[in-house]
Design an enzyme around this catalytic site. Sequence first.
Site, PDB file in Angstrom:
ATOM      1  N   LYS A 117       0.805  -1.218   0.000  1.00  0.00           N
ATOM      2  CA  LYS A 117       0.000   0.000   0.000  1.00  0.00           C
ATOM      3  C   LYS A 117       0.844   1.277   0.000  1.00  0.00           C
ATOM      4  CE  LYS A 117      -4.411  -1.558   1.799  1.00  0.00           C
ATOM      5  NZ  LYS A 117      -4.184  -2.996   2.088  1.00  0.00           N
ATOM      6  N   GLU A 148      -9.908   7.008   4.069  1.00  0.00           N
ATOM      7  CA  GLU A 148     -10.800   6.164   4.852  1.00  0.00           C
ATOM      8  C   GLU A 148     -10.138   4.805   4.930  1.00  0.00           C
ATOM      9  OE1 GLU A 148     -11.262   4.060   1.481  1.00  0.00           O
ATOM     10  OE2 GLU A 148     -11.626   6.202   1.451  1.00  0.00           O
ATOM     11  N   SER A 158       1.629  -9.896  -0.953  1.00  0.00           N
ATOM     12  CA  SER A 158       1.340  -8.460  -0.834  1.00  0.00           C
ATOM     13  C   SER A 158       1.713  -7.859   0.509  1.00  0.00           C
ATOM     14  CB  SER A 158      -0.138  -8.211  -1.126  1.00  0.00           C
ATOM     15  OG  SER A 158      -0.953  -9.082  -0.352  1.00  0.00           O
TER      16      SER A 158
HETATM   17  C1  LIG Z   1      -5.058  -4.037   1.648  1.00  0.00           C
HETATM   18  C2  LIG Z   1      -4.358  -5.297   1.331  1.00  0.00           C
HETATM   19  C3  LIG Z   1      -4.770  -6.143   0.279  1.00  0.00           C
HETATM   20  C4  LIG Z   1      -6.012  -5.896  -0.515  1.00  0.00           C
HETATM   21  O1  LIG Z   1      -6.029  -4.690  -1.230  1.00  0.00           O
HETATM   22  P1  LIG Z   1      -5.814  -4.676  -2.801  1.00  0.00           P
HETATM   23  O2  LIG Z   1      -6.151  -3.282  -3.172  1.00  0.00           O
HETATM   24  O3  LIG Z   1      -6.739  -5.683  -3.393  1.00  0.00           O
HETATM   25  O4  LIG Z   1      -4.400  -5.015  -3.076  1.00  0.00           O
HETATM   26  C5  LIG Z   1      -4.017  -7.257   0.001  1.00  0.00           C
HETATM   27  N1  LIG Z   1      -2.921  -7.578   0.731  1.00  0.00           N
HETATM   28  C6  LIG Z   1      -2.499  -6.800   1.752  1.00  0.00           C
HETATM   29  C7  LIG Z   1      -1.286  -7.209   2.511  1.00  0.00           C
HETATM   30  C8  LIG Z   1      -3.190  -5.649   2.084  1.00  0.00           C
HETATM   31  O5  LIG Z   1      -2.769  -4.880   3.099  1.00  0.00           O
END
Ligand SMILES: *Cc1c(COP(=O)(O)O)cnc(C)c1O
Length: 399
Positions: free
Chosen positions: A92, A114, A381
């Site tokens: 993010k 938000e 992610s």
């Molecule tokens: C917020 C988040 C997601 C989901 O958000 P996307 O916009 O779909 O990427 C996925 N993995 C992690 C670690 C997150 O913090």
Amino acid sequence: MKPYSLPDERGHFGPYGGSFVSETLVHALNELRAAYSKYREDPEFQREYAYELKHFVGRPSPIYHARRWSEKLGGAQIWFKREDLNHTGAHKINNCIGQALLARRMGKPRVIAETGAGQHGVATATVAARYGLECVVYMGSEDVRRQASNVYRMKLLGATVVPVDSGSRTLKDALNEAMRDWVTNVENTFYIIGTVAGPHPYPAMVRDFQAIIGQECIEQVPLETGRQPDFVVAAVGGGSNAMGIFHPYIDYQDVKLIGVEAAGEGLSSERHAASLNAGSVGVLHGNRTYVLQDENGQVCETHSVSAGLDYPGVGPEHAWLKDSQRAQYVGITDSEALQAFHDCCHTEGIMPALESSHAIAHAVKLAPTLPKDKVILVSLSGRGDKDMHTVAEFSGIKL
Ligand SMILES: *Cc1c(COP(=O)(O)O)cnc(C)c1O
């Protein structure tokens, strides 16, 4: 074949996307579109963005061969793109830096956001501190209660967290309040959206800031494996880490793209967050896309063990990739994701976020069906430390 170049200038991905907002926001969005189209071509902006990614985030993030696990499964080779190693522990931050740099150039000293689980709020509070911006984060009061440690984290970083008491006191209510704030304070305020949703230009802009993930992979995977991957797999909440890793691969027709949604307690249970698999076309957060809604168009309550996937819509570009069949979207249940979480800890010494565990779970299903020379690239992610309490609770353990 024409190279992929969506959206069009009005923000459409086929029938999806666009800009469905009240008249009071039209000016602000026009201003943002103009600024973004100027700075995305600006070498000085791009240089500063690249510098921040390198020195503040720690990019490039490596790719990692899950060798032991791949051997155990006896099929394709699984590789992780390690977004969990970024500063603040997830992808993010890539997007928040881009938008904060834009806010500064547009002369907006105040940013708002938000947040549901709190992760986007933490990333926004982080960049606000880094660039000296005032920061206000809206959060449903129910989420404030559930995510107390992220709320404290935001406060430590100097942000003001505003609990929202309307409706179900969760993400969609916080979103309405953030919109209201933006309308009122549009002169000095930049609204940092955390995923590839919202009105045009947000879905394209957030994708462009996250595309660094896939751009690095396009260089890294051939260096390590001698080829591009056969599959790219990513979890989809709003869809930003998935769009970021997919986008540079869209023109590589041999690379199959798979998005993994939260199937919660099962796609037929009504306790899930799988908008593409089980939703219908509607308007949410200023764009047309797949939405989980009832027959009257009321947005449904969603469920996932992973707070970051618990979102009733999905970015419009994913809706388009689904309909055009360039990407495929599958569901992974809570219990499958939890199993992948534990196996990843034990087999690779990596504690993945529960969001990422959904993508890993699908890769682990896919690998044994493929020959050993195939490559599956998974977007890891984020890191899973934030999820320890949730995992313990599911195991009946009290921390
Ligand atoms: C917020 C988040 C997601 C989901 O958000 P996307 O916009 O779909 O990427 C996925 N993995 C992690 C670690 C997150 O913090």
